[in-house]
Design an enzyme around this catalytic site. Structure first.
Site, PDB file in Angstrom:
ATOM      1  N   GLU A  55      51.743 -20.474 -67.389  1.00 33.98           N
ATOM      2  CA  GLU A  55      52.568 -20.460 -68.181  1.00 33.98           C
ATOM      3  C   GLU A  55      53.899 -20.488 -66.715  1.00 33.98           C
ATOM      4  O   GLU A  55      53.954 -19.833 -65.842  1.00 33.98           O
ATOM      5  CB  GLU A  55      53.075 -19.182 -69.161  1.00 33.98           C
ATOM      6  CG  GLU A  55      54.237 -19.674 -69.723  1.00 33.98           C
ATOM      7  CD  GLU A  55      55.444 -18.858 -69.036  1.00 33.98           C
ATOM      8  OE1 GLU A  55      56.749 -19.545 -68.568  1.00 33.98           O
ATOM      9  OE2 GLU A  55      55.779 -17.787 -69.078  1.00 33.98           O
TER      10      GLU A  55
ATOM     11  N   CYS B   8      62.231 -17.762 -67.121  1.00 35.12           N
ATOM     12  CA  CYS B   8      61.266 -18.122 -67.089  1.00 35.12           C
ATOM     13  C   CYS B   8      61.861 -19.598 -68.611  1.00 35.12           C
ATOM     14  O   CYS B   8      62.126 -20.494 -68.803  1.00 35.12           O
ATOM     15  CB  CYS B   8      59.876 -18.891 -67.995  1.00 35.12           C
ATOM     16  SG  CYS B   8      59.269 -18.404 -65.783  1.00 35.12           S
TER      17      CYS B   8
END
Length: 1001
Positions: free
Chosen positions: A759, A793
């Site tokens: 990720e 993120c």
């Protein structure tokens, strides 16, 4: 004067429904004779409502025509909320088409003779006949030109919206409202004027609202006449409109900045002897509101004035306690005060907020009948507190009005209140029967563009199927149904809560419990948490970096422990994870302190991270029980048994980042462990101690030391770990560059092909069109771009704003960013803490310097001189391609787009190659669906912020340069950590198929 104030308000934030119901039920009953009188009075009021034939009509007529349980009603509400603020024709046409296509306005036959309803229905039907459901905007617009013309459709629909607004808004200016009020006040009706609008997001907003209130007080006072209070007009003031950070954690600032401003307004109102009411706010602002109200009331300049008051919401469980507090305040100050008792207008918001925060209970009632019970209990209390307290009963419910009339001992010493445009027939009947009873009209004032959003809130509040207003005028509903007493509806204390609304803790049951949170608006809870965190001793234990030999030993030991751990029953592994979650919650202050000191996280972020870590443990435990329990039977021919099961792969490397050093670390590790793998975890070098604490806790919870190992160090030890030949898989969160490097290393190794679960980040975008509410956009952009100092993120990096509304939206966003407090993360009032280290600060400072040269600066915040602080910045780009990489900090880039250029916007987002998060702010469903369908983005958020994915609710992860999937916290995640094994057994091998032969034919 402050010595005269009572102690700060304190009451249980979310009392148990059973306990409250038992108390209310015990005092709810009247004698049979009194109940009979209530029935007679209420029936007379209901008959008046049903016999009313107002040629103009009102909210009741609108609700009867367009019930919120119908597609037409819902479409109408969305249309009303947004249409008049859309400045450009093209967006307006798309919006109208979208909403009218959702309902059957063509065949809608009006049941009312009211002009308002018929005119609105005609305009909407006219539009709907031209815009047929399923037609594309482009095709429709072309045909409209030949048939009726786009301007006619647009004008018809806008006129319908304006017609509604003109009836429910007393005036667009205070002067117009006063003139209209004077024309309708032959019976000396009292008015309370409300200068409506959204709460302030910026200092400029607060100044504008202050000036609006001040001008209104002057205008109202000039025409107020010479009657004494309470028979005088008044004004309603919303505290959140006068301060851009009206929140519990900013209490010190609010008391210093807001109190003097409200005293200024109150002094002006006192000079005119007006009623000055502080409106109610959401539950989390109640204690702060009462602090402000008490400080205002105690000001010497207001001595001798009986016009100051506040609104109390009966749907809040603390309403009776608030009344007691206000009575104590008035007694200590030797003052008379006014109290407007309302039922409450933010119920749906309160329920959602409480569930999101994981509180132990709700601050509001979950059953309407409980609110009705509490309203009467509060009313009884207010009536006993006269004359120190002057009760103002705001209600449109005939049964409530009739009950109050039975409880009073005359026609004076109190007043009723109704909303302008509502309850007219009811109160006309009351005025005819009891002319001495006063009724005040609560009248919104402002532009139709701003106030239609207010109208929608009123319609939603009163338009639910359980609402009296929505049902009173329906002749198909027997009056006996409307007269059913709240106490009879509840029955007994066990029914005090609504069974279909679970407690926040039980939101995800029966699979798992929700993580426990805290309400910062509850002073006692916040103070206790802050004290507990402060009591955690500072730590600066030196963490020794692991050597390559240490790493190799960890992998070897983990490989040796794999067989035992993988054969441990899934239920036992799950039990250990659930114990870990319990321990994390018990030690939340401990982990919060470490997140603040080592990770630089604010209190709010730290609380959220501990919750997320606990959620990961419980979610993966629940998923693991289902996936890794008994083998799954597969279909097949008779005479054989086929099963499929999941097994662990071996040793997993878990490499986690510094931005979520507890939550992501815990999520990676627990997922791998639940799947039956052993783990060698390597946390970010910036946050080693948090990881060490988490590993100790997991071992304590029952994870064997042979199954979970920790190595520390920089990227070099991580690279060596990834290259180890005995790894069965890698789970990684971090930069795209490092993910690529890991992928290449794994591909270059001889031996088994092992999975990489990565990720990474993204140039995350948000699109806001002209139908979006600017205040909501500002809230969500500021949260998405600047919370956690932009070090998420999922954080917003690139905002696309439709150029027709860009100036206003950008100004509001910049103004809201200016109000953020940057500083010590251990201070609850801090909104933006430091970035992780000097290297990150230098990189961000360099980007800011470049953008300052190349882009238009809309906002450049000021950061503390010492420390690794980077203040929020907002830059406007001429082209989205100027942003070529993810900028991991509190820096927002803005690009304007034309309505016709949406396709180019979507193409530019897709061309980045990233696909992690996307925000969309639009009221046009077709636009939202088209964007979602076009872009391959992992997490799309519509009309909300784009950060804060919740485990098991919004599984998180992206595509392309943003990661490999599957999504963390989702139902497919654990399977990637496992191998599948099919077992086929020939059950007929021992001489025949006995099972088949014994079957009956």
């Amino acid at each position: 004067m402050s010595s005269q104030l009572p102690p700060p308000f304190s009451a249980p934030y979310a009392s148990d429904d059973r306990a409250v119901a038992a108390r209310l039920l015990a005092e709810a009953r009247l004698t049979p004779e009194r109940e009979a009188r209530v029935d007679r009075t209420a029936r007379g009021l209901i008959d008046a409502i049903r016999q009313n034939d107002d040629p103009l009509g009102g909210v009741e007529d609108m609700l009867r025509e367009f019930a919120l349980s119908t597609r037409e009603g819902l479409a109408l509400m969305v249309l009303a909320e947004a249409l008049l603020r859309v400045p450009d024709a093209e967006t307006a046409d798309r919006f109208i088409e979208d909403k009218l296509g959702q309902g059957d306005f063509i065949h809608h036959e009006t049941r009312s003779s009211a002009f308002l309803v018929n005119a609105s229905a005609w305009a909407l039907g006219l539009s709907a006949r031209v815009i047929q459901p399923g037609e594309t905007p482009q095709g429709t617009i072309g045909r409209l030109t030949k048939r009726l013309g786009v301007p006619a459709v647009r004008a018809a629909t806008r006129q319908a919206m304006r017609l509604m607004g003109s009836h429910f808004v007393l005036g667009e200016t205070i002067e117009a409202a006063l003139e209209r009020a004077h024309a309708h006040s032959a019976g000396h009706a009292r008015y309370s004027f409300d200068m409506l609008g959204e709460g302030a997001r910026t200092a400029a907003d607060a100044d504008r609202y202050f000036n609006s209130y001040a001008a209104a007080i002057e205008a109202i006072g000039q025409g107020a006449g010479d009657r004494p209070l309470p028979d005088r007009p008044g004004i309603s003031v919303k505290l959140s409109a006068l301060h851009p950070r009206f929140e519990a954690v900013s209490r010190q600032r609010v008391m210093a900045e807001l109190v003097p401003r409200v005293i200024d307004l109150a002094t002006r109102a006192k000079a005119r002897d007006l009623n000055f009411t502080v409106d109610a706010e959401e539950a989390d602002r109640l204690e702060l509101s009462l602090d402000v109200i008490a400080a205002i009331a105690a000001d010497r300049t207001l001595a001798g004035w009986s016009g100051f008051g506040l609104a109390v919401q009966a749907y809040q469980k603390r309403a009776c306690a608030v009344i007691d507090y206000i009575d104590d305040l008035a007694r200590r100050l030797n003052r008379r005060m006014m109290v407007r008792l309302v039922k409450g207008a933010y119920w749906d918001t309160e329920i959602k907020r409480t569930q999101e925060r994981g509180l132990d209970g709700y601050p509001v009632f979950t059953r309407k009948a409980m609110t009705d019970l509490n309203y009467i209990a509060c009313a009884k209390k207010l009536l006993t507190l006269r004359p120190r307290i002057f009760p103002q009963f705001a209600t449109h419910n005939a049964l409530t009005v009739a009950t109050l009339l039975e409880l009073t001992d005359g026609d004076d010493g109190y007043e009723f209140q109704r909303l302008h445009g509502m309850g007219e027939a009811l109160y006309a009947k009351l005025a005819k029967d009891r002319p001495a009873i006063a009724c005040r009209i609560y009248a919104p004032v402002g532009s139709h563009r701003d106030l239609l959003a207010y109208l929608v809130r009123r319609l939603i509040e009163n338009g639910a199927n359980s609402s009296f207003v929505a049902t009173a005028s329906d002749p198909n509903i027997p009056a006996d149904v409307l007269l059913r007493r709240p106490a009879d509806i509840i029955g007994n204390a066990d029914n005090g809560g609504y069974a279909k609304i679970p407690l926040p803790r039980d939101l995800f049951q029966p699979e798992r419990i929700n993580s426990r949170g805290i309400e910062f608006g509850e002073r006692a809870a916040l103070n206790r948490l802050v004290a507990d965190v402060a009591a955690e001793k500072a730590f600066n234990v030196t963490v020794k970096d692991s050597t390559p030999e240490d790493m190799s030993r960890a992998v070897a030991t983990a490989r040796g422990g794999f067989s035992s751990w993988s054969h441990t029953p899934a239920a036992v592994r799950a039990d250990a994870l659930e114990r870990a979650a319990d321990l994390m919650e018990q030690r939340s202050a401990h982990f919060i302190a470490r997140l603040q000191r080592e990770g630089g996280k604010t209190l709010d972020d730290s609380v959220s991270e501990v919750r997320e870590a606990a959620d990961f443990c419980r979610y993966y435990a629940a998923q693991g029980r289902k996936l890794f329990g008994d083998a799954q039977p597969m279909p097949g021919p008779t005479g054989e048994r086929n099963t499929l099961r999941l097994r662990g792969r071996g040793v997993f490397a878990a490499i986690s980042p510094w931005n979520f050093p507890l939550a992501i670390f815990t999520g990676q590790v627990t997922a791998a462990l639940m799947a039956g793998n052993t783990v060698v975890a390597k946390p970010a070098e910036q946050t080693p101690q948090i990881a060490a604490e988490a590993v100790r806790l997991l071992h304590e919870a029952g994870i064997p030391e042979t199954a979970l190992h920790l190595i520390q160090g920089d990227g070099h030890i991580g690279a060596a770990l990834v290259a180890h030949p005995d790894l069965a898989g890698v789970v990684f969160t971090g930069s795209t560059e490092v993910a690529r490097s890991i992928n290449r290393t794994l591909a270059a190794k001889d031996g088994p092909i092992v999975p990489l679960i990565a990720e990474t980040g993204g140039i995350n975008a948000m699109i806001a069109d002209a139908t979006a509410l600017p205040e909501q956009v500002a809230d969500d952009v500021v949260t998405s771009a600047f919370r956690s100092a932009g070090q998420r993120c999922s954080a917003l990096r690139l905002l696309f704003v439709q150029d027709d509304v860009a100036d206003r939206m950008i100004d509001m966003i910049a103004g809201a960013a200016r109000e953020l407090r940057i500083g010590d993360p251990s201070d609850p009032a801090t909104h933006v803490g430091p970035v992780i280290d000097r290297e990150a600060k230098d990189r961000l400072d360099a980007h800011i310097a470049r953008m300052t040269r190349e882009a238009r600066v809309h906002f450049a915040g000021l950061a503390p001189a010492s420390g690794n602080f980077v203040a929020p910045h907002i830059f406007e780009l001429t082209d989205a391609r100027q942003l070529t990489e993810e900028v991991f900090g509190p820096i927002l880039h803005v690009v304007r787009y034309r309505t016709s250029g949406l396709d180019a916007v979507l193409r530019s987002i897709a061309d980045t190659g990233y696909g992690l998060t996307l925000g969309i702010h639009s009221r046009i469903d077709d636009t939202v669906e088209a964007i979602v369908d076009r872009l391959q983005v992992g997490n799309v958020y519509v009309n909300r912020s784009m950060i804060g994915a919740v485990v098991g609710v919004q599984p998180f992860g992206g595509h392309g340069l943003s990661g490999t999937g599957p999504k963390a916290g989702g139902p497919h995640y654990l399977t990637r950590f496992a191998i599948e094994q099919t077992v086929t057994v020939n059950t007929a091998a021992a001489g025949g198929n006995a099972a088949l032969m014994t079957e009956e034919g």
